[in-house]
Write an enzyme that holds these catalytic residues in place. Structure first.
Site, PDB file in Angstrom:
ATOM      1  N   CYS A  83       0.843  -1.188   0.000  1.00 38.73           N
ATOM      2  CA  CYS A  83       0.000   0.000   0.000  1.00 38.73           C
ATOM      3  C   CYS A  83       0.885   1.248   0.000  1.00 38.73           C
ATOM      4  O   CYS A  83       1.857   1.291   0.756  1.00 38.73           O
ATOM      5  CB  CYS A  83      -0.891  -0.036   1.241  1.00 38.73           C
ATOM      6  SG  CYS A  83      -2.073   1.305   1.340  1.00 38.73           S
ATOM      7  N   PRO A  84       0.558   2.200  -0.820  1.00 36.68           N
ATOM      8  CA  PRO A  84      -0.617   2.387  -1.688  1.00 36.68           C
ATOM      9  C   PRO A  84      -0.398   1.979  -3.138  1.00 36.68           C
ATOM     10  O   PRO A  84      -1.222   2.278  -3.996  1.00 36.68           O
ATOM     11  CB  PRO A  84      -0.848   3.887  -1.608  1.00 36.68           C
ATOM     12  CG  PRO A  84       0.545   4.459  -1.581  1.00 36.68           C
ATOM     13  CD  PRO A  84       1.335   3.459  -0.734  1.00 36.68           C
TER      14      PRO A  84
END
Length: 91
Positions: free
Chosen positions: A29-30
């Site tokens: 993430c992201p």
């Protein structure tokens, strides 16, 4: 990140095609959502992409992204340590 030629979506039985397949396994993430967003910019409305991701947060982030941006999450499946999403680009 391999892209594949259009092909039938796995297991849907309706002959739907996938325009691109993104292998984002190993990214955290992201990055899975950011790379999914960029890939969707390169396809026409109504086309489908498949996204493979191993980051556990992708199971929350990608459906949320689709909902917020007007895309349709047509399918999601969990494999051994990763997930596959089929997304149809919205208008």
């Amino acid at each position: 990140m391999p892209d594949t030629a259009p092909r039938p979506a796995d297991g849907d039985g309706e002959g739907l095609t996938i325009s691109r397949e993104l292998d984002l396994r190993g990214l955290n993430c992201p990055m899975p959502v950011l790379k999914t967003a960029k890939a969707l910019q390169g396809v026409a409305a109504g086309e489908r992409i498949a996204v493979l991701a191993s980051d556990p947060l992708a199971g929350l982030d990608i459906p949320h992204f689709c909902n917020e941006q007007g895309h349709v999450l047509e399918d999601s499946a969990r494999e051994d340590g990763w997930m596959r999403f089929v997304i149809r680009k919205g208008a």
